[in-house]
Each structure stands twice: as structure tokens, then as C-alpha cells.
Design a protein around this motif. Sequence first.
Motif, short mmCIF file in Angstrom:
data_model
loop_
_atom_site.label_atom_id
_atom_site.label_comp_id
_atom_site.label_asym_id
_atom_site.label_seq_id
_atom_site.Cartn_x
_atom_site.Cartn_y
_atom_site.Cartn_z
N UNK A 90 0.79 -1.23 0.00
CA UNK A 90 0.00 0.00 0.00
C UNK A 90 0.82 1.28 0.00
N UNK A 91 2.13 1.17 -0.14
CA UNK A 91 2.99 2.37 -0.16
C UNK A 91 3.37 2.72 -1.59
N UNK A 92 3.89 3.95 -1.81
CA UNK A 92 4.37 4.32 -3.15
C UNK A 92 5.47 3.38 -3.65
N UNK A 93 6.20 2.72 -2.74
CA UNK A 93 7.23 1.76 -3.16
C UNK A 93 6.58 0.58 -3.88
N UNK A 94 5.51 0.04 -3.30
CA UNK A 94 4.82 -1.07 -3.96
C UNK A 94 4.27 -0.63 -5.31
N UNK A 95 3.69 0.56 -5.36
CA UNK A 95 3.15 1.05 -6.63
C UNK A 95 4.24 1.13 -7.69
N UNK A 96 5.43 1.63 -7.30
CA UNK A 96 6.53 1.77 -8.27
C UNK A 96 7.02 0.42 -8.75
N UNK A 97 7.14 -0.55 -7.83
CA UNK A 97 7.63 -1.88 -8.22
C UNK A 97 6.63 -2.58 -9.13
N UNK A 98 5.36 -2.50 -8.81
CA UNK A 98 4.35 -3.16 -9.66
C UNK A 98 4.26 -2.48 -11.02
N UNK A 99 4.45 -1.18 -11.05
CA UNK A 99 4.45 -0.48 -12.33
C UNK A 99 5.65 -0.91 -13.18
N UNK A 100 6.81 -1.04 -12.55
CA UNK A 100 8.02 -1.45 -13.28
C UNK A 100 7.88 -2.87 -13.81
N UNK A 101 7.17 -3.74 -13.05
CA UNK A 101 7.05 -5.14 -13.46
C UNK A 101 6.26 -5.29 -14.75
N UNK A 102 5.44 -4.30 -15.09
CA UNK A 102 4.64 -4.37 -16.31
C UNK A 102 5.17 -3.44 -17.39
N UNK A 103 6.39 -2.96 -17.20
CA UNK A 103 6.96 -2.01 -18.15
C UNK A 103 8.28 -2.53 -18.67
#
Length: 603
Positions: free
Chosen positions: A208-221
Motif C-alpha cells: 500500500x505504499x508508493x514503493x509497492x506502486x513503483x515496483x508493480x508499475x516497473x514489473x509491467x513495463x
Amino acid sequence: MSPPETGPAERPSVESSADRIRVLYVDEPEHGDRVESYLEGADGRFEVSTATDSSEARTRLAERDVDCVVSDDRLPGESGVEFLRRVREDYPELPFVLFAGNGSEAVASEAIAAGVTDYLPRDGADDRYAVLAERVRDAVERYRTEQAAAATERWLRRGCERVTDGFLVLNRSWAVQFVNGAGAAQLGVARDAVVGQRLWDAVPELRGTPVEDALRSAATSVDPTTVETDCGPLDGWYTVTAYPDADGLSVFLRDTTERKRRERELEATRERYEGLVEAFPNGGVFLFDEDCRFTAAGGVDLTRVGLSEEHLLGRRPSEVFPPENAALLESAYEAALDGERRSFEDSFIGRYYHVQTFPIRDSDGDIVSGMAVAQNITDRKEREERLRRQNERLETFARFVSHDLRNPLSVLQGALYLAEETGEPQHFDRCQSAVERMEQLIDGLLAMATDGEEADMSVAAVSLADCTRNCWQTLDTAGATLVADTDLTVEANYVRFRQLLENLLQNALDHGRTASNGDGAVTVTVGALDDGSGFFVADDGPGVADDIRGEAFDLGRSSVEDGTGLGLAIGKQIVEDHGWDIRVTESADGGARFEVSGVTVVE
């Protein structure tokens, strides 16, 4: 070859030349000679050495680099599998091919269990030696590749441990494959405990932190993703950068807490000074960073000299100011960033400034910025300059007074003596004229000394001949002759013009009387220049030597033994105050001739 240890001790065989494959063959001599002959004849890269038993073989392994061991399944005193086990104790990865002369499935199974690289029966097809060569080549190349990869991985791991940023590798299922010491410390976990676990299970606070959001975004990019955030679970500000690839993510964690703290302090400092920067009443205020680049600028003088904060921000002084200003400023700025305060004066576009530079420190006492305050002191400098010039003029006027009063005072003294001796009225008239002349000089010089450059320079039409004859009356002209047959009339300030003529006439008398006849008989001629641009005063004395004409008007320069060297200097000043020019040359009689040009002639 000595037994390898973990790490660099394995590198000798890993870094063997690709052009050589060093094989140790262990068997009876007759078989050893046959294998050596065939392998070396089939491929020039093979270098085969032989041993007849396991003891000799182990000695050879300890003494030299070997890329592959080839052994029969039966050796003196022990089996080939037993020899294999001994080799594996010291060289667990070294290629080992069992070239079995009496092999069987049971021997093959036992050899595989002991860690054999390859198993090949010696008896069988005619191409068995060719197959052996191929198996050895494949085993060595595979071994070298694996060892090189392992060495590279160790090198990468050591590098990852040296970096101060956190680093971890995640597979596509979010399991932690690797984490360096800094990363484990930042995540607050033990390295052994987190490797193999899903990141979200090992550090559930990241959910639920911006870190998780960044990692999940990178995983699909296909592109790296970066986020800077105040991450509570990591207890500070972090810049998180994730690099995706086919296997998962490589993640860098950089602790920026200290930088953010300094940025906030710097911003607070900037805000504290912002009011001063924007409203500084008489000059300018500047903030600059560690690269001497302006971060803020203001003050009423910025617009007066054609500058603005927008034009200054992000630039160094050398990108804004002329070189002579920039060099002085950047030196002072660098000193401020080293903790040194400086104070100096500088000028820019006709204005003068008193500049102070000093460091700005944070709550820890560390220097975070620099500041420069430039106070406009133009008015003060102009007052100082006016006072300096006035003092110089006062000093000069004091000398002028002592010089110019000398002539009428000398006349007065002589006339008084003759008046006392003879009682004749004309001598009293000369006394009166001398006194009046002294009063004129005193009044004029006092006015000039009081008003400085704004002294009265009103002009009127002045007859050159009349003014010259009046001057002649106030001088000691015994034995001298005046020729002033001219009707020239000029526009001049009468008091100053008469002072000029007196000095030129006195100079002609003083220097003309040094002629070789010694009787003081000198003729002084005053007239108009041929081109109508002014007038001249000439004498028939010895003249002025060519090599000193350039110094004739210097203060204190005189060729007469008791001369003051002031007369011509005073005359030149009067000429310049009128806007005229003066030069010295030779008269028609070989004496001195002073020409004043640029004069306004009254028709």
C-alpha cells in the motif's frame, strides 16, 4: 595443481588459455601413450600428461594446472571410482571422464553417484578416441563457462556489497533472489531470512505504499521506474529505482533522508532571507549554492543595472558579469562556501558597491549555501571623489596664491621704496595698482577654492593688447620691452585670462633674462596667431630645449635657478578651464613661443 578453495583459488583453471586443453590421463603406460598420441594428433589444443597410478596423479594435480582428468576404471591398488572420490574431495568441480576399459552399468552408476563428469567405455567402436576427445572438449568448455559465470557472479556480489545503496533482485513471483547488506539493513530484515521469500511477506509494511506502486508499475513495463517518497516502513526518505528484465526486477534503494532534511533546511533558510532579498533598499542580495550558482536574487538595484532574478537563477557570476567582476565575485563566493567572510568594493555599469560575502549554515553548523550583500555606495564614492578633487585643487590653489601674489607683491615693494625715496606720485599709483591686482587675485582664487569645479567662468570680450599692457604694469619689467601691436579681442574670463597672461609674461621675463648678455634686455611680443585661432606670447631669450618641451607645463618644473615651476602649470590649468589648447615652440628670434589656440575670437 593445488586444491582449489572457494573464490579466487579456482581461477587458475578458469582462466586457462582457450588454445590449450591440459589433460591428465591415469592408466597403464601402454594405454596412456596411446591416448596421448591420439588426442594430441587429433587436436593441436590438447596437451596430455600421464600417470600410472592415483598417487602419482594426485601429485601431478597439485603441481600443475589441469583442465580435465581422464582415468581407467581400474588402477593399481584402487578402482577408478575410488580415485574419483579422492579427486572430488579436493577438486569438486574439475572435469573427470571415466574412460573404462572394463566398464559396466554398475560401474557407470557408481561413477555418476561419485560425481563423474562423463562416462565412456574404452572398448567398443573404432571411433572411441574421437568420442573421448569430443567429450573432453565439451566438459572443459562447459567447466570453463560455469567457472567464469561463477567468478562473474562472485565479482558482482562483491560489488553489490560495496555500494552504499540497497540492492535486491526479485523474480517474477516477487521472491527475493538476492539482497545486499545495505538493502537488508534498510528493509529491517536478516539476509538469510528474507532470501527466497516474497517481498510482501518478508516486509509486509511495504504494501500500500508508493514503493509497492513503483515496483508493480516497473514489473509491467520495459522502462525503469523511479519514485522518491517518505517511506514510513523504511523510516525515512528513499529514492527507489526498479529495472525490469525477463526474469524480474533489479531494485536500488537510496536513502535520501539526509539530503531531504538539508533541502528543507535550505528552503527554510531561503524563505527567511526572501524578504530581505526582494526588498533590499539600496543594492542587491544574492544567495548561491555549492557550485556558486545563484538560487535567489533581489533588491532595487537589480533593475537599475538591467538584471533580474530570472536572468540570474542557475547561473554563475562568470555567466552574467564581465570577467573583471566575475573573477572577484567567484573568488569571494568560493571563500564563503569554505567558511570565510569577505568584504570589498566593486564597480558595475558606473555604480559602486560595497560587497559582503559570508556562509549560511544549518542547525548542525554545516555550510549549506552562501550569501552576498551588495550595498550601493555610488553617492558616497562620488562625494569622496569630489572631496578628493577639491582637496587637490585647494592644495594647488595654495601654491597658486603663493606664486601669483609674488609678482604684484614684488612690484608693491619696489614702488613703496621709490615712493619713500622720491615722493613722486606715479610710484604711489603703481602701489595702488599692485594692491588692486592682489585683491583681484585673492578674490578669484578664493572663489575657485570655495566653489571647486563650479567656480565662476563667465566670459566677456577682452582686448588682448589692453589686458597685456595692464599685466605689464604689475610686473618687474626693468630693461624689458613689450610689443603688443594687436587688435585681437577674445571671449575669456577676465580674471583668469589676466592671470594666464601675467604668468606667460613673467615666464618670458624670467627666462629671457638668462640670455648671454646678462643685462636683462629682453623683448616680449604678444600677438594673434596667423590662422586666427588664438594668440601667442614670445620672447627673444634662449628658448626651451627640444628634449624638455614636453615637461614645460609640469608642476615644479623650472629651468631658472630660483623658479617655482608653478607659472606654466597654472597657465595650462587656466587654458584647459577655458577649453583651449597650449603648446610651446620656438620664436622667430630663437626664444620661447607659447601658442594658445581654440580661442573664440570676437570680430
